[in-house]
Design a protein around this motif. Structure first.
Motif, PDB file in Angstrom:
ATOM      1  N   GLY A   1       5.939 -16.583  -7.626  1.00 15.26           N
ATOM      2  CA  GLY A   1       5.525 -15.405  -6.885  1.00 15.26           C
ATOM      3  C   GLY A   1       4.653 -14.533  -7.767  1.00 15.26           C
ATOM      4  N   TYR A   2       4.404 -15.003  -8.995  1.00 12.15           N
ATOM      5  CA  TYR A   2       3.611 -14.265  -9.981  1.00 12.15           C
ATOM      6  C   TYR A   2       2.137 -14.338  -9.627  1.00 12.15           C
ATOM      7  N   ILE A   3       1.430 -13.237  -9.748  1.00 14.55           N
ATOM      8  CA  ILE A   3       0.022 -13.177  -9.375  1.00 14.55           C
ATOM      9  C   ILE A   3      -0.893 -13.380 -10.580  1.00 14.55           C
TER      10      ILE A   3
ATOM     11  N   VAL B   1       0.671 -26.221  -8.483  1.00 18.62           N
ATOM     12  CA  VAL B   1       1.170 -24.842  -8.489  1.00 18.62           C
ATOM     13  C   VAL B   1       1.249 -24.375  -7.043  1.00 18.62           C
ATOM     14  N   LEU B   2       2.462 -24.037  -6.585  1.00 13.98           N
ATOM     15  CA  LEU B   2       2.665 -23.493  -5.239  1.00 13.98           C
ATOM     16  C   LEU B   2       3.002 -22.010  -5.370  1.00 13.98           C
ATOM     17  N   HIS B   3       2.271 -21.195  -4.630  1.00 13.87           N
ATOM     18  CA  HIS B   3       2.512 -19.750  -4.661  1.00 13.87           C
ATOM     19  C   HIS B   3       3.442 -19.354  -3.517  1.00 13.87           C
TER      20      HIS B   3
END
Length: 85
Positions: A47-49, A62-64
């Motif tokens: 959940g890191y931006i 990488v899955l957001h």
């Protein structure tokens, strides 16, 4: 703080230790996995931006967050099929 107690990591930022604040930096986690299982494809969910590792075809995804369960399953299938002998 009692003797032997683990002190929280400083926040924010990367001090070169492999930790970002209280969290393990993604690159550190990936490196630790690859030290033991270089052949293991890896999926990072976050959940890191901020800074994230680059995708590597057939090796790293990488899955957001938020993401759909179907997206996770699709990425797992793609990684596994790419890595078949």
């Amino acid at each position: 703080m009692p003797d032997g107690a683990v002190q929280p990591k400083p926040e924010p930022g990367d001090d070169g230790s492999g930790w970002l604040g209280r969290w393990l930096a993604p690159e550190t986690g990936i490196r630790l996995i690859r030290e033991r299982r270089a052949d293991l494809p890896t999926i990072v969910t976050t959940g890191y931006i901020g800074h994230m590792p680059e995708k590597e075809a057939g090796r790293l995804v990488v899955l957001h967050k938020p993401y759909r369960f179907a997206s996770l399953i699709g990425q797992m299938k793609a990684l596994l099929s790419h890595n078949q002998p």
